[in-house]
Design an enzyme around this catalytic site. Structure first.
Site, PDB file in Angstrom:
ATOM      1  N   ASP A  14     -15.460 -54.786 -30.749  1.00 15.24           N
ATOM      2  CA  ASP A  14     -14.537 -54.916 -29.615  1.00 15.24           C
ATOM      3  C   ASP A  14     -14.062 -56.350 -29.418  1.00 15.24           C
ATOM      4  OD1 ASP A  14     -14.541 -52.209 -28.669  1.00 15.24           O
ATOM      5  OD2 ASP A  14     -16.548 -52.537 -27.841  1.00 15.24           O
ATOM      6  N   ARG A  93     -24.936 -59.317 -16.383  1.00 10.01           N
ATOM      7  CA  ARG A  93     -23.483 -59.502 -16.402  1.00 10.01           C
ATOM      8  C   ARG A  93     -22.957 -60.595 -15.466  1.00 10.01           C
ATOM      9  NH1 ARG A  93     -24.440 -57.856 -20.564  1.00 10.01           N
ATOM     10  NH2 ARG A  93     -23.590 -56.038 -21.644  1.00 10.01           N
ATOM     11  N   ASP A 122     -19.577 -52.440 -17.012  1.00 14.43           N
ATOM     12  CA  ASP A 122     -19.535 -53.881 -17.267  1.00 14.43           C
ATOM     13  C   ASP A 122     -18.201 -54.521 -16.906  1.00 14.43           C
ATOM     14  OD1 ASP A 122     -22.156 -53.983 -17.995  1.00 14.43           O
ATOM     15  OD2 ASP A 122     -21.782 -53.787 -20.143  1.00 14.43           O
ATOM     16  N   SER A 171     -24.777 -47.386 -29.474  1.00 17.53           N
ATOM     17  CA  SER A 171     -24.343 -48.601 -28.801  1.00 17.53           C
ATOM     18  C   SER A 171     -25.576 -49.187 -28.117  1.00 17.53           C
ATOM     19  CB  SER A 171     -23.261 -48.264 -27.783  1.00 17.53           C
ATOM     20  OG  SER A 171     -23.060 -49.371 -26.943  1.00 17.53           O
TER      21      SER A 171
HETATM   22  N1  ARG Z   1     -25.783 -48.089 -18.440  1.00 27.37           N
HETATM   23  C1  ARG Z   1     -26.343 -49.401 -18.366  1.00 27.37           C
HETATM   24  C2  ARG Z   1     -25.648 -50.217 -17.329  1.00 27.37           C
HETATM   25  O1  ARG Z   1     -24.550 -49.924 -16.978  1.00 27.37           O
HETATM   26  C3  ARG Z   1     -26.429 -50.103 -19.708  1.00 27.37           C
HETATM   27  C4  ARG Z   1     -25.189 -50.162 -20.509  1.00 27.37           C
HETATM   28  C5  ARG Z   1     -25.444 -50.936 -21.744  1.00 27.37           C
HETATM   29  N2  ARG Z   1     -24.382 -50.937 -22.681  1.00 27.37           N
HETATM   30  C6  ARG Z   1     -24.482 -50.491 -23.940  1.00 27.37           C
HETATM   31  N3  ARG Z   1     -23.479 -50.671 -24.719  1.00 27.37           N
HETATM   32  N4  ARG Z   1     -25.552 -49.916 -24.400  1.00 27.37           N
HETATM   33  O2  ARG Z   1     -26.206 -51.158 -16.846  1.00 27.37           O
END
Ligand code: ARG
Length: 394
Positions: A14, A93, A122, A171
């Site tokens: 990405d 984040r 995110d 992921s």
């Molecule tokens: N669902 C979790 C959150 O929103 C983790 C997301 C992590 N991203 C990933 N690409 N695995 O905090």
């Protein structure tokens, strides 16, 4: 004038395609890549560096581990989890976003960009930090409606360095506090994950181990008698507890936009520290404090999940937590057993506890006799009896 944009850069697919897109589609002359260290594995930095070099990208790496670890320990003090998830990605984040903003300001950028899709959390967590300032905010993947397939083709056409190919089966997002695995076969909620998805935890065996964690005012400060900084403490516990299979979570998570997603997490240190804090607070706090803390924890976790750790509410909740945690000082023994982190001992100079009062072996506590409870027992359930709700013996 040269237009410059700072991009949150990981070296993955990405963010790699974002580099040429920011020039071609958005008209920026220069892209600055920023990778923020919140405890990702070494290999991810190597990938980011290599990709940045191949792209001829101006690239900065910022170490934010200490700051991030402190925020994780704030979450321990708050006993914060969201649907069972200890919030690793969510807490990271805002820290990452702030660091990127700092680099952007130091290096004369006019805009900020991330490679998040329009489906996840995110994008919201980055942008709440960035949109407080006056730089432009750009989300190419979301705004151009990109798919992974399109990105792969685009990368191949332009010979972009996407070493990891499509990034593998799942992921994965890893930092000091948690490792998340989603996508691929895990998207089927009934699919039972194979042990391949785990990297931090071994399958539990019959073997057990115990650790002692010391707390000061609600914060863990030492492991087995050795004082440790937050980063080292978290790393050590991930290692130790992970060997006993502690800290696996498999859940249906409700994202901010309403989408439900199947998530798998590993977080041995978080599970251990959260259990230990709760164990010690259980010894120290009054029943009323323990009950009220549950609401505080839930609200704190909700805001943290939303990336709103700077919200006025969180600061107010932290005020409450700071006060109630002044007494959460002491030590907890935790046993790793059967994939669980179980509190098996706790001590504190501030215990709301009298062994003498609770004991089966003593009849009186100070001037309070056992028989004094008779009056209380007579009144107990008074209103239930009056309302006819309880059996009155007729
Ligand atoms: N669902 C979790 C959150 O929103 C983790 C997301 C992590 N991203 C990933 N690409 N695995 O905090």
């Amino acid at each position: 004038m040269t237009a410059r944009v700072a991009l949150a850069f990981s070296g993955g697919l990405d963010t790699t395609v974002c580099v040429p897109l920011l020039k071609e589609e958005y008209g920026y002359d220069e892209v600055v890549g920023v990778t923020v260290d919140v405890g990702q594995p070494e290999a991810e930095f190597a990938e980011a560096e290599a990709t940045a070099e191949a792209l001829d990208l101006e690239h900065y790496v910022v170490d934010a581990r200490a700051e991030f670890a402190e925020l994780c320990l704030d979450a321990v003090r708050a006993e914060a989890t969201y649907q069972g998830y200890p919030l690793g990605t969510a807490l990271a984040r805002p820290v990452i976003a702030e660091e990127i903003l700092g680099v952007a300001q130091d290096h004369d950028c006019d805009a900020l960009a991330h490679g998040c899709t329009g489906k996840g959390n995110d994008q919201l967590r980055f942008e709440t930090v960035w949109r407080a300032g006056d730089l432009d905010v750009i989300a190419p993947v979301r705004e151009l409606g990109l798919t992974r397939e399109w990105e792969m083709e685009y990368a191949a056409e332009r010979d972009l360095p996407v070493e990891g190919g499509d990034g593998g089966t799942w992921s994965i997002d890893t930092n000091l506090w948690s490792r998340s695995v989603e996508g691929g076969d895990l998207e089927q909620p009934d699919h039972v994950p194979t042990t391949e998805i785990y990297e931090w935890t071994d399958d539990p065996t019959a073997e057990t181990a115990e650790v002692e964690i010391a707390f000061e005012s609600g914060y863990p400060v030492a492991l087995n008698g050795e004082e440790m900084e937050p980063v080292a403490l978290i790393e050590a516990l991930n290692e130790l507890a992970g060997r006993y299979g502690v800290g696996r979570t498999d859940l249906m998570e409700d994202r901010m936009l309403g989408l439900k997603v199947r998530e798998n997490y590993e977080h041995p240190a978080a599970t251990t520290l959260l259990a230990a804090h709760e164990g010690l607070a259980g010894l120290v706090h009054t029943q009323a404090e323990r009950q009220f803390t549950q609401h505080v924890s839930q609200q704190w976790a909700q805001k943290a999940y939303e990336g709103l750790i700077d919200a006025p509410l969180v600061s107010a909740l932290d005020g409450f937590l700071a006060e109630t945690n002044e007494r959460v000082t002491g030590a907890v023994t935790v046993r790793f057993e059967g994939g669980q982190a179980r509190v098996v001992g706790r001590e504190s100079p501030h215990a709301t506890y009298s062994a003498e009062a609770a004991s089966f072996d003593t009849a009186a506590v100070g001037d309070i006799e056992q028989a004094d409870a008779t009056g209380v027992a007579k009144y107990h359930g008074f209103q239930s009896r009056l309302s006819g709700g309880a059996d009155d013996g007729e």
